[in-house]
Design an enzyme around this catalytic site. Structure first.
Site, PDB file in Angstrom:
ATOM      1  N   ASP A  67       0.811  -1.212   0.000  1.00 14.59           N
ATOM      2  CA  ASP A  67       0.000   0.000   0.000  1.00 14.59           C
ATOM      3  C   ASP A  67       0.847   1.265   0.000  1.00 14.59           C
ATOM      4  OD1 ASP A  67       0.931  -0.242   2.665  1.00 14.59           O
ATOM      5  OD2 ASP A  67      -0.929  -1.187   3.283  1.00 14.59           O
ATOM      6  N   ASN A 136      -8.096  -3.241  14.230  1.00 14.90           N
ATOM      7  CA  ASN A 136      -9.457  -3.589  13.811  1.00 14.90           C
ATOM      8  C   ASN A 136      -9.475  -4.775  12.859  1.00 14.90           C
ATOM      9  OD1 ASN A 136      -8.436  -2.474  11.485  1.00 14.90           O
ATOM     10  ND2 ASN A 136      -9.916  -0.788  11.347  1.00 14.90           N
ATOM     11  N   GLU A 143      -9.903  -2.056   5.214  1.00 13.13           N
ATOM     12  CA  GLU A 143     -10.595  -1.812   6.465  1.00 13.13           C
ATOM     13  C   GLU A 143     -11.840  -2.690   6.588  1.00 13.13           C
ATOM     14  OE1 GLU A 143      -9.212  -0.086   8.624  1.00 13.13           O
ATOM     15  OE2 GLU A 143      -8.285   1.727   7.843  1.00 13.13           O
TER      16      GLU A 143
END
Length: 244
Positions: A67, A136, A143
């Site tokens: 990324d 998370n 995400e």
């Protein structure tokens, strides 16, 4: 899935580096998928050391990074281009033209994602993909969401991710709100996956990844469906998941 529970970050880093080194030695023109953030830094230190000692050769290795922040210049101290040069590339004998990172400076989102996917396909896919895990459960910058994104895409970063990454910036306001990332499908197409986790703040994410349902609300949980995944986590990160 192979799971190694080690004492601490140091042991995690050394074992991870050993696995990457074996891949490079056994297949000298491997395509390595690399990660950024604090988790892989220790492993990169070992790879640098072994390369400088002449026991590890990266001259034929190709690398693709997971990324990059959108809208950040390569020259920025916070870019992942800068991170990789500082922590690995400038200290090993990898050829600069064989290292690839999404272009965070381009505004054409579709072109950046399309070109990066085409590049990975042209290289023959990723032989070994290194991953960290977010608090998370995110991998790369994928995400929690309602679906598993397939290919490279631009994502809006979750507030928890921005909070976790603000330590690399002057303030939380300086953290980019978007990033380019390999999709879950691209990650899952890697021949081998190596997931690293360290620290008690990753314990819940590791528990959900290993013991909870496979769901895009915990992106890393999909790794349980891959044919060749190795997890190296320290005792703090595995406090909830145990040996499952």
């Amino acid at each position: 899935m192979k799971v190694y529970i080690v004492k601490d970050y140091h042991e995690m880093s050394k074992k991870a580096a050993s696995i990457i080194a074996v891949q490079a030695a056994m297949d000298p023109d491997s395509v390595l998928g690399l990660a950024t953030g604090s988790t892989p830094v220790g492993a990169y230190e070992y790879l640098r050391k072994w390369s400088e000692e002449g026991t590890l050769d990266f001259s034929g290795i190709r690398t693709v990074n997971l990324d990059e922040y959108k809208g950040i210049a390569k020259e920025s101290d916070q870019s992942y281009y800068h991170f990789m040069r500082e922590n690995l590339f400038d200290h090993i004998n990898v050829k600069e033209e064989n290292t690839y990172i999404p272009d965070g400076e381009k505004e054409d989102i579709d072109a950046v994602c399309r070109d990066y996917e085409a590049l990975i396909r042209k290289l023959g896919g990723v032989d070994l993909q290194l991953l960290g895990i977010g608090r998370n459960g995110h991998i790369g910058f994928n995400e929690p969401s309602e679906t598993f994104p397939g290919e490279c895409h631009c994502v809006d970063l979750a507030e928890s991710t921005i909070e976790a990454n603000k330590r690399f910036f002057e303030s939380a306001e300086d953290v980019p709100r978007q990033a380019y990332t390999m999709g879950i499908g691209t990650i899952m197409n890697a021949k081998k996956i190596l997931l690293l986790a360290s620290g008690e703040d990753k314990a819940e994410a590791m528990y959900q990844t290993m013991c909870g349902p496979i769901t895009p609300r915990v992106p890393a949980s999909v790794l349980r469906l891959h044919r060749d995944v190795t997890i190296i986590a320290d005792e703090a990160a595995m406090a909830k998941a145990g040996t499952r």
